[in-house]
Design an enzyme around this catalytic site. Sequence first.
Site, PDB file in Angstrom:
ATOM      1  N   GLU A  64      84.950  43.347  56.807  1.00  0.00           N
ATOM      2  CA  GLU A  64      84.522  43.938  58.084  1.00  0.00           C
ATOM      3  C   GLU A  64      84.498  42.888  59.194  1.00  0.00           C
ATOM      4  O   GLU A  64      84.621  41.682  58.951  1.00  0.00           O
ATOM      5  CB  GLU A  64      83.162  44.611  57.892  1.00  0.00           C
ATOM      6  N   GLU A  75      91.586  48.727  49.759  1.00  0.00           N
ATOM      7  CA  GLU A  75      92.876  49.132  49.202  1.00  0.00           C
ATOM      8  C   GLU A  75      94.017  48.454  49.937  1.00  0.00           C
ATOM      9  O   GLU A  75      94.989  47.990  49.334  1.00  0.00           O
ATOM     10  CB  GLU A  75      93.056  50.658  49.315  1.00  0.00           C
TER      11      GLU A  75
END
Length: 160
Positions: A64, A75
């Site tokens: 993040e 992913e």
Amino acid sequence: MKKITLTSNFIVYDSPTELSEEDQQLMNQAVTARKKAYAPYSNFSVGAAVLLDNKEVVLGNNQENAAYPSGLCAERVAIYSSGANYPDATILKIAISASSSTKNVNEPVAPCGACRQTIAEYEIKQEQPISILFMGETGKVIQTDSLENLLPLGFDKSFL
Ligand code: THU
């Protein structure tokens, strides 16, 4: 006009212990990756483990950023890392696990739309489907043999 009905095929396992030995190991590696996620804003950690045909396993987790859209999902970190480091390898499987520090995630957490689009690109690139397994922190695991089951009517290079 005609009405079309599309079907999706999944297997729902009651627990990861029902998976094959190989899939259990891959899910365990996704959990290991999840525990190293950098998710200080959402407190929602995701880990992904990609199995390649050369037997390598490439891990990813969500990263993040204070500028929220600059972050990236687990992913895509794993898939792009596979593409960057093993450009000629075929991706066989991706296992995904998600957890939260604020609640118990006990349902399978499916990949977001952008991650589905990314996995679709690699299925097309390698002309071979990718098995996708996903779960929360505990509970059921969903497995599907191809991204096509998660993204019907997708956008691909044929439109360009
Ligand atoms: N996230 C993933 O890593 N994968 C997904 O498929 C969905 C969401 C991450 C992005 C963000 O860091 C956090 O989960 C909350 O959306």
